[in-house]
Motif scaffolding. Structure first.
Motif, PDB file in Angstrom:
ATOM      1  N   MET A  83     -10.035  13.103  53.437  1.00  0.00           N
ATOM      2  CA  MET A  83     -11.874  13.341  53.915  1.00  0.00           C
ATOM      3  C   MET A  83     -11.587  14.383  54.595  1.00  0.00           C
ATOM      4  O   MET A  83     -12.674  14.366  54.384  1.00  0.00           O
ATOM      5  CB  MET A  83     -12.410  11.743  54.481  1.00  0.00           C
ATOM      6  CG  MET A  83     -12.933  11.721  55.021  1.00  0.00           C
ATOM      7  SD  MET A  83     -14.622  10.375  55.920  1.00  0.00           S
ATOM      8  CE  MET A  83     -13.886  11.032  57.692  1.00  0.00           C
ATOM      9  N   MET A  84     -10.658  14.290  55.068  1.00  0.00           N
ATOM     10  CA  MET A  84     -10.757  15.931  55.903  1.00  0.00           C
ATOM     11  C   MET A  84     -10.728  16.886  54.559  1.00  0.00           C
ATOM     12  O   MET A  84     -12.075  17.953  54.817  1.00  0.00           O
ATOM     13  CB  MET A  84      -9.575  16.602  56.323  1.00  0.00           C
ATOM     14  CG  MET A  84      -8.866  15.302  58.010  1.00  0.00           C
ATOM     15  SD  MET A  84      -7.547  14.886  58.377  1.00  0.00           S
ATOM     16  CE  MET A  84      -6.988  16.698  58.788  1.00  0.00           C
ATOM     17  N   VAL A  85      -9.989  17.104  53.554  1.00  0.00           N
ATOM     18  CA  VAL A  85     -10.353  18.177  52.367  1.00  0.00           C
ATOM     19  C   VAL A  85     -11.637  17.766  52.495  1.00  0.00           C
ATOM     20  O   VAL A  85     -12.549  18.865  51.648  1.00  0.00           O
ATOM     21  CB  VAL A  85      -8.884  17.938  51.473  1.00  0.00           C
ATOM     22  CG1 VAL A  85      -9.790  18.802  50.475  1.00  0.00           C
ATOM     23  CG2 VAL A  85      -7.714  18.136  52.355  1.00  0.00           C
ATOM     24  N   MET A  86     -12.366  17.023  51.966  1.00  0.00           N
ATOM     25  CA  MET A  86     -13.621  16.242  51.298  1.00  0.00           C
ATOM     26  C   MET A  86     -14.488  17.351  52.286  1.00  0.00           C
ATOM     27  O   MET A  86     -15.626  18.163  51.955  1.00  0.00           O
ATOM     28  CB  MET A  86     -13.921  14.982  51.092  1.00  0.00           C
ATOM     29  CG  MET A  86     -12.687  14.256  50.421  1.00  0.00           C
ATOM     30  SD  MET A  86     -13.507  13.050  50.356  1.00  0.00           S
ATOM     31  CE  MET A  86     -12.009  11.892  49.300  1.00  0.00           C
ATOM     32  N   ASN A  87     -14.385  17.184  54.118  1.00  0.00           N
ATOM     33  CA  ASN A  87     -15.749  17.277  54.552  1.00  0.00           C
ATOM     34  C   ASN A  87     -15.248  18.686  55.290  1.00  0.00           C
ATOM     35  O   ASN A  87     -16.012  19.748  54.870  1.00  0.00           O
ATOM     36  CB  ASN A  87     -14.784  16.983  56.126  1.00  0.00           C
ATOM     37  CG  ASN A  87     -15.229  15.343  56.486  1.00  0.00           C
ATOM     38  OD1 ASN A  87     -15.977  15.403  55.661  1.00  0.00           O
ATOM     39  ND2 ASN A  87     -14.600  14.509  57.365  1.00  0.00           N
ATOM     40  N   GLU A  88     -14.089  19.468  54.467  1.00  0.00           N
ATOM     41  CA  GLU A  88     -14.073  21.029  54.502  1.00  0.00           C
ATOM     42  C   GLU A  88     -14.927  21.632  53.379  1.00  0.00           C
ATOM     43  O   GLU A  88     -15.389  22.579  54.490  1.00  0.00           O
ATOM     44  CB  GLU A  88     -12.520  21.619  54.429  1.00  0.00           C
ATOM     45  CG  GLU A  88     -11.713  20.959  56.182  1.00  0.00           C
ATOM     46  CD  GLU A  88      -9.989  21.146  56.128  1.00  0.00           C
ATOM     47  OE1 GLU A  88      -9.256  22.242  55.742  1.00  0.00           O
ATOM     48  OE2 GLU A  88      -9.629  20.136  56.065  1.00  0.00           O
ATOM     49  N   ILE A  89     -14.568  20.976  52.404  1.00  0.00           N
ATOM     50  CA  ILE A  89     -14.958  21.495  51.507  1.00  0.00           C
ATOM     51  C   ILE A  89     -16.833  21.887  51.588  1.00  0.00           C
ATOM     52  O   ILE A  89     -17.464  22.459  51.239  1.00  0.00           O
ATOM     53  CB  ILE A  89     -14.925  20.321  49.780  1.00  0.00           C
ATOM     54  CG1 ILE A  89     -13.352  21.025  49.602  1.00  0.00           C
ATOM     55  CG2 ILE A  89     -15.906  21.429  48.728  1.00  0.00           C
ATOM     56  CD1 ILE A  89     -13.092  19.898  48.793  1.00  0.00           C
ATOM     57  N   ILE A  90     -17.717  20.425  51.929  1.00  0.00           N
ATOM     58  CA  ILE A  90     -18.543  20.116  52.041  1.00  0.00           C
ATOM     59  C   ILE A  90     -19.273  21.483  53.097  1.00  0.00           C
ATOM     60  O   ILE A  90     -20.136  21.545  53.143  1.00  0.00           O
ATOM     61  CB  ILE A  90     -19.048  18.844  52.255  1.00  0.00           C
ATOM     62  CG1 ILE A  90     -18.703  17.357  50.976  1.00  0.00           C
ATOM     63  CG2 ILE A  90     -20.648  18.313  52.734  1.00  0.00           C
ATOM     64  CD1 ILE A  90     -18.766  16.484  51.161  1.00  0.00           C
ATOM     65  N   TRP A  91     -18.563  21.487  54.208  1.00  0.00           N
ATOM     66  CA  TRP A  91     -18.708  22.437  54.809  1.00  0.00           C
ATOM     67  C   TRP A  91     -19.230  23.376  54.502  1.00  0.00           C
ATOM     68  O   TRP A  91     -20.373  24.020  55.159  1.00  0.00           O
ATOM     69  CB  TRP A  91     -17.628  22.486  56.258  1.00  0.00           C
ATOM     70  CG  TRP A  91     -17.880  23.453  57.599  1.00  0.00           C
ATOM     71  CD1 TRP A  91     -19.006  22.823  59.048  1.00  0.00           C
ATOM     72  CD2 TRP A  91     -17.799  24.855  57.796  1.00  0.00           C
ATOM     73  NE1 TRP A  91     -19.242  23.902  59.547  1.00  0.00           N
ATOM     74  CE2 TRP A  91     -18.696  25.033  59.239  1.00  0.00           C
ATOM     75  CE3 TRP A  91     -16.800  25.401  57.235  1.00  0.00           C
ATOM     76  CZ2 TRP A  91     -18.013  25.718  59.638  1.00  0.00           C
ATOM     77  CZ3 TRP A  91     -17.052  26.495  57.922  1.00  0.00           C
ATOM     78  CH2 TRP A  91     -17.493  26.769  58.996  1.00  0.00           C
ATOM     79  N   HIS A  92     -18.439  24.410  53.999  1.00  0.00           N
ATOM     80  CA  HIS A  92     -18.189  25.946  53.071  1.00  0.00           C
ATOM     81  C   HIS A  92     -19.198  25.588  52.740  1.00  0.00           C
ATOM     82  O   HIS A  92     -20.187  26.645  52.032  1.00  0.00           O
ATOM     83  CB  HIS A  92     -16.685  26.011  52.886  1.00  0.00           C
ATOM     84  CG  HIS A  92     -15.797  26.755  53.750  1.00  0.00           C
ATOM     85  ND1 HIS A  92     -14.971  25.684  53.874  1.00  0.00           N
ATOM     86  CD2 HIS A  92     -15.803  27.438  54.549  1.00  0.00           C
ATOM     87  CE1 HIS A  92     -14.310  25.921  54.890  1.00  0.00           C
ATOM     88  NE2 HIS A  92     -14.585  27.618  55.216  1.00  0.00           N
ATOM     89  N   GLN A  93     -19.243  24.893  52.209  1.00  0.00           N
ATOM     90  CA  GLN A  93     -21.090  24.166  50.685  1.00  0.00           C
ATOM     91  C   GLN A  93     -21.861  24.262  51.609  1.00  0.00           C
ATOM     92  O   GLN A  93     -22.664  25.532  51.626  1.00  0.00           O
ATOM     93  CB  GLN A  93     -20.956  23.388  50.237  1.00  0.00           C
ATOM     94  CG  GLN A  93     -22.154  23.168  48.703  1.00  0.00           C
ATOM     95  CD  GLN A  93     -21.673  21.877  48.157  1.00  0.00           C
ATOM     96  OE1 GLN A  93     -21.822  20.496  48.846  1.00  0.00           O
ATOM     97  NE2 GLN A  93     -22.295  21.608  46.343  1.00  0.00           N
TER      98      GLN A  93
END
Ligand code: TRP
Length: 444
Positions: A83-93
């Protein structure tokens, strides 16, 4: 907020600081003050290192295109680490970037022997639904895709394979004579995952950040090397000037580069047989902070793409710390007692929390006397990583625990409740996300 206590800095940082010297990863500390509104992972030093994140930061700030990309191997259940990776992707989007998420089914099939069917089901049910539930948006240049279905990426993987030879790839991944070809192909697929957002049909060369765990750094290094190798020019910062090296660039390409640099009016341009030097530079500040090199590189990249080359910018990366497993040791997909899955029954998750290893002492009286050790506590870590938005709350908790005023039972109950609430809501959002799969071009 700067604090002397630094309650999230202490956990295992020692192990990670080695990475800085040994592998050339830069510390995130220098970058942090440059971010107006950093992600909590950054603020709390969970993201501790990076390669070339400045390039992404500048693009973000100057509203130039940039992208974020990462991948998930569909080999088991998605947990809070993923989920950390998912959140990092979403934050940059959300910061304005294009976003790419690969479901690495070629890798899972080739390396782990998982059937295509199972890859598809795990990809959707473990990763894609959570990505959407957490906020991944469908956008023109944002994609969630299965590797096997992305033919632009696969064509690029084939091309990149020309630049990578067996001995160097073996040294990185430990390949031997027994290693089969599809395993090697899946390694090139990962490099192509990382570089394909820079292809012309996805908007061309741009800074791309890859959020990953530190263990994935060898992939990043290899891919950065491959990006360099596809270039026709290397724009290099030197002592007081900038040198543009042609790598087997034709004479006409060298001439074109010379012209572009003259038009840029950066300083005195002198072309030699295989390189061009720009000296007498007026913009000393830009020379010192690297922005001038970057500006020249952008012109050269443009030139390369006009001549049908890739013009790839070496990808940037950010590295996060791993969570400790709930039973001590590493958090791992293959050990259910070590992690909590995003699809875990919320009641079961609460029970795992109640059983987890804390930073408490042998006995109640000892804990009252000595205080607890939050830096060794997997429960406290859950709060820092995921379950508390409030830095002050964490500071207070940390102080209460250390002073022996707060006992583990109270903490566990609190965190168990929070995790139940979080999972219940997340799982509802996942069900809503299932309806939206077609928006992402995915058939259930
Ligand atoms: N190899 C990664 C893993 O084992 C998954 C992956 C595939 C990936 N493509 C990627 C990660 C691109 C980062 C970027 O989990």
């Amino acid at each position: 907020m700067v604090s002397k206590l630094d309650p999230w800095g202490a956990v295992h940082v020692d192990d990670y600081s080695k990475l800085f010297e040994e592998f050339g990863i830069s510390s995130f500390d220098e970058i942090l003050p440059e971010l107006k509104d950093p992600h909590p992972y950054m603020r709390r030093k969970i993201i501790f290192g990076h390669r070339n994140y400045e390039s992404v930061l500048r693009a973000m700030r100057e509203h130039r295109p940039f992208a974020v990309m990462s991948g998930f191997m569909p080999s088991g259940r998605a947990h809070f680490g993923h989920m950390m990776v998912m959140n990092e992707i979403i934050w940059h989007q959300q910061q304005g970037g294009d976003a790419y998420a690969a479901i690495a089914n070629m890798e899972a099939h080739a390396v782990r022997g998982i059937s295509w069917e199972r890859c598809r089901s795990l990809g959707i049910n473990e990763y894609i639904l959570s990505l959407i539930a957490l906020g991944f948006q469908p956008q023109e240049n944002s994609h969630i895709y299965f590797q096997s279905e992305n033919y632009r990426m696969r064509d690029l993987a084939f091309e990149l394979g020309i630049e990578a030879n067996f001995s160097e790839v073996s040294a990185i991944y430990g390949f031997s004579g027994e290693t089969h070809l599809s395993h090697m192909e899946s390694v090139m697929a990962q490099s192509a995952d990382i570089l394909h957002p820079q292809l012309a049909e996805f908007g061309g060369p741009k800074p791309v950040v890859i959020p990953v765990g530190a263990d994935q750094d060898p992939h990043i290094k290899l891919t950065r090397d491959l990006a360099y190798r596809t270039r026709k020019f290397l724009v290099e910062q030197r002592e007081g000037y900038i040198s543009i090296r042609g790598k087997a660039a034709s004479t006409s390409l060298m001439q074109a580069a010379e012209q572009v640099l003259r038009q840029g009016d950066f300083g005195k341009v002198k072309r030699y047989e295989e390189h061009i030097d720009v000296t007498d530079i007026q913009d000393r500040q830009g020379l010192a902070d690297g922005t001038l090199r970057e500006a020249m590189d952008q012109l050269i990249i443009k030139l390369e793409t006009v001549h049908g080359e890739y013009g790839f910018i070496p990808p940037a990366s950010i590295y996060h710390r791993f969570m400790t497993g709930l039973a001590g040791g590493k958090m791992s997909s293959s050990r259910p007692e070590s992690h909590i899955a995003l699809t875990e029954d919320p009641k079961e998750a609460a029970k795992k929390i109640m059983r987890a290893i804390t930073g408490g002492r042998q006995s109640l009286s000892e804990q009252k006397k000595l205080g607890g050790e939050p830096e060794k506590c997997s429960i406290y870590e859950f709060l820092v990583f995921h379950l508390s938005d409030d830095d002050n709350e964490l500071l207070e908790l940390d102080a209460e625990c250390r002073s022996g005023r707060r006992m583990c039972g109270t903490c566990k109950k609190d965190v168990a409740e929070r995790i139940q609430r979080f999972l219940t809501e997340h799982q509802q959002a996942r069900e809503a996300a299932r309806e939206r799969l077609p928006e992402f071009g995915i058939k259930d």
